[in-house]
Design an enzyme around this catalytic site. Structure first.
Site, PDB file in Angstrom:
ATOM      1  N   ASN A   4      32.106  -8.051 -24.149  1.00 25.75           N
ATOM      2  CA  ASN A   4      32.365  -9.373 -24.733  1.00 25.75           C
ATOM      3  C   ASN A   4      31.475 -10.320 -23.939  1.00 25.75           C
ATOM      4  O   ASN A   4      31.791 -10.610 -22.779  1.00 25.75           O
ATOM      5  CB  ASN A   4      33.812  -9.825 -24.532  1.00 25.75           C
ATOM      6  CG  ASN A   4      34.837  -9.101 -25.384  1.00 25.75           C
ATOM      7  OD1 ASN A   4      35.658  -9.706 -26.049  1.00 25.75           O
ATOM      8  ND2 ASN A   4      34.830  -7.787 -25.363  1.00 25.75           N
ATOM      9  N   CYS A  34      31.175  -3.849 -19.962  1.00 31.31           N
ATOM     10  CA  CYS A  34      30.562  -5.163 -20.001  1.00 31.31           C
ATOM     11  C   CYS A  34      29.674  -5.501 -18.805  1.00 31.31           C
ATOM     12  O   CYS A  34      28.573  -5.010 -18.726  1.00 31.31           O
ATOM     13  CB  CYS A  34      31.639  -6.230 -20.233  1.00 31.31           C
ATOM     14  SG  CYS A  34      30.946  -7.704 -20.917  1.00 31.31           S
ATOM     15  N   GLU A  68      38.070 -13.671 -15.566  1.00 29.16           N
ATOM     16  CA  GLU A  68      38.391 -12.239 -15.450  1.00 29.16           C
ATOM     17  C   GLU A  68      38.882 -11.892 -14.048  1.00 29.16           C
ATOM     18  O   GLU A  68      39.709 -10.997 -13.890  1.00 29.16           O
ATOM     19  CB  GLU A  68      37.152 -11.395 -15.786  1.00 29.16           C
ATOM     20  CG  GLU A  68      36.835 -11.355 -17.274  1.00 29.16           C
ATOM     21  CD  GLU A  68      35.871 -10.245 -17.599  1.00 29.16           C
ATOM     22  OE1 GLU A  68      34.774 -10.561 -18.105  1.00 29.16           O
ATOM     23  OE2 GLU A  68      36.172  -9.070 -17.361  1.00 29.16           O
ATOM     24  N   ASN A 122      41.005  -4.022 -16.563  1.00 26.04           N
ATOM     25  CA  ASN A 122      40.209  -4.061 -17.790  1.00 26.04           C
ATOM     26  C   ASN A 122      39.794  -2.616 -18.016  1.00 26.04           C
ATOM     27  O   ASN A 122      39.006  -2.075 -17.227  1.00 26.04           O
ATOM     28  CB  ASN A 122      39.001  -4.989 -17.581  1.00 26.04           C
ATOM     29  CG  ASN A 122      38.249  -5.265 -18.869  1.00 26.04           C
ATOM     30  OD1 ASN A 122      38.281  -4.458 -19.793  1.00 26.04           O
ATOM     31  ND2 ASN A 122      37.561  -6.401 -18.919  1.00 26.04           N
ATOM     32  N   GLU A 180      34.986  -3.664 -25.529  1.00 26.90           N
ATOM     33  CA  GLU A 180      35.880  -4.090 -24.445  1.00 26.90           C
ATOM     34  C   GLU A 180      36.994  -4.957 -25.048  1.00 26.90           C
ATOM     35  O   GLU A 180      36.751  -5.705 -26.008  1.00 26.90           O
ATOM     36  CB  GLU A 180      35.053  -4.930 -23.458  1.00 26.90           C
ATOM     37  CG  GLU A 180      35.844  -5.643 -22.379  1.00 26.90           C
ATOM     38  CD  GLU A 180      35.003  -6.665 -21.599  1.00 26.90           C
ATOM     39  OE1 GLU A 180      34.081  -7.282 -22.190  1.00 26.90           O
ATOM     40  OE2 GLU A 180      35.272  -6.836 -20.383  1.00 26.90           O
ATOM     41  N   LYS A 187      37.433  -1.064 -15.079  1.00 26.97           N
ATOM     42  CA  LYS A 187      36.207  -1.841 -14.854  1.00 26.97           C
ATOM     43  C   LYS A 187      36.009  -2.155 -13.367  1.00 26.97           C
ATOM     44  O   LYS A 187      36.912  -2.663 -12.696  1.00 26.97           O
ATOM     45  CB  LYS A 187      36.281  -3.145 -15.643  1.00 26.97           C
ATOM     46  CG  LYS A 187      35.014  -4.013 -15.629  1.00 26.97           C
ATOM     47  CD  LYS A 187      35.189  -5.183 -16.589  1.00 26.97           C
ATOM     48  CE  LYS A 187      33.973  -6.085 -16.660  1.00 26.97           C
ATOM     49  NZ  LYS A 187      34.181  -7.192 -17.653  1.00 26.97           N
TER      50      LYS A 187
END
Ligand code: ING
Length: 328
Positions: A202, A177, A151, A115, A50, A132
């Site tokens: 991550n 993730c 995020e 993302n 990611e 994402k």
């Protein structure tokens, strides 16, 4: 005559830290080095983490989000990432790459921030793009944190959900993730027949809302991907950006998981490290065709809450009982 096996040789290319000052060019060099190692080990496909082009920038909060624009890719490939695409095509290797995406303005003139993870076939064509779905962390600056995980400030949740695409001779899906912690991610792809799910992550070791989870990060990482693989009869490839990035220690433990739930390869370090496995996609049928024959055994007519509710709901009757009140 038995069918030729559908073995895909997969490389999980873990990255060590990317510091704030590291240029995209220096990172692309690391990615190309991992691609070349993968070629030497006969890989068909390499999976990168990611946000594989930059440091994990949601770790800092900027009041004016346009000050973060330089962390995003405005096109893919771009001038900085074109060498990666060129080398992969030259080597005849496909790859999956995670990065922050800043889109062109839409019909309403709005730009979107995702993302993103893409899947590129061995001929260099981009066959799939995934945004994402599950965005963790927080929306606003939380100055008391030792580091931000903002995020939800920097990325919109992907509106398209989970797709599955025919590539490399099988059915491939992607997640990113935090998606790997939600069973719905795997099942949505499992119900599309997925045979291999590619996932970059991550994951900081220190989980600010509940530090008791810190020591369990590796266990939880394996737990969710092994169960997701087994319960959907699919391969799962989980690839970390690990190590100490700007002072924050992040999980490595990149792994390749078989449809049985067994981990067939795992990294030993938190640096740039390639692990490889020959993944026979026909193994998926051992589970999809027996224990997890969805069409034969699943009962969607009683699973109504899973898509109709976001949060959990405790019934009035149960609340009354728990509060010791009679509820006749
Ligand atoms: N990171 C984390 C993840 O789901 C997180 C969020 C951090 C969860 C620490 C638990 C502990 O792995 C991303 N990028 O989703």
């Amino acid at each position: 005559m038995s069918q030729p096996s559908r073995v895909v040789v997969v490389g999980a290319a873990q990255l060590g830290p990317i510091q704030k000052a590291d240029t995209r060019a220096s990172v692309v060099e690391r990615l190309i080095s991992l691609l070349r190692q993968a070629k030497e080990r006969s890989c068909d496909l390499v999976v990168f983490p990611e946000l594989a082009l930059t440091t994990f920038f949601p770790r800092w909060f900027v009041d004016d989000i346009s000050e973060a624009d330089h962390w995003y890719e405005k096109s893919m490939p771009s001038a900085e990432t074109q060498p990666l695409f060129d080398e992969a095509k030259k080597l005849g290797i496909g790859f999956s790459l995670g990065y922050a995406e800043l889109t062109e303005p839409d019909d309403q003139g709005v730009v979107h921030r995702f993302n993103t993870q893409i899947l590129v076939e061995r001929d260099g064509s981009v066959v799939a793009k995934y945004h994402k779905v599950h965005i963790p962390g927080h929306e606003h600056h939380e100055p008391n944190r030792p580091f931000q995980h903002a995020e939800r400030y920097y990325f919109e949740p992907g509106p398209e959900g989970f797709g599955v695409w025919a590539a490399f001779g099988g059915l491939f899906g992607m997640m990113i993730c935090n998606d790997r912690r939600w069973p719905e991610s795997y099942r949505e792809m499992g119900l599309q027949g997925v045979e291999m799910i590619l996932c970059g992550y991550n994951t900081p070791i220190h989980y600010v809302p509940d530090p008791s989870q810190d020591i369990l990060q590796g266990f939880h990482n394996s737990l969710v991907m092994q169960s997701g693989a087994y319960q959907n009869g699919t391969w799962v490839v989980g690839v970390a950006k690990g190590g100490v990035e700007e002072g924050v220690d992040s999980l490595g433990q990149t792994c390749i998981v078989a449809p049985s739930g067994q981990i067939v390869a795992q990294t030993l370090t938190t640096a740039d490290e390639l692990i490889v496995a020959a993944c026979d996609l026909d193994w998926c049928e051992r589970y999809k065709g027996t224990l997890f024959n969805f069409d034969r055994y699943r009962r969607p007519e009683v699973y109504t809450r899973i898509t109709q509710q976001r949060g959990s709901v405790i019934s009035t009757a149960n609340k009354a009982t728990l509060e010791g009140k009679s509820h006749d």
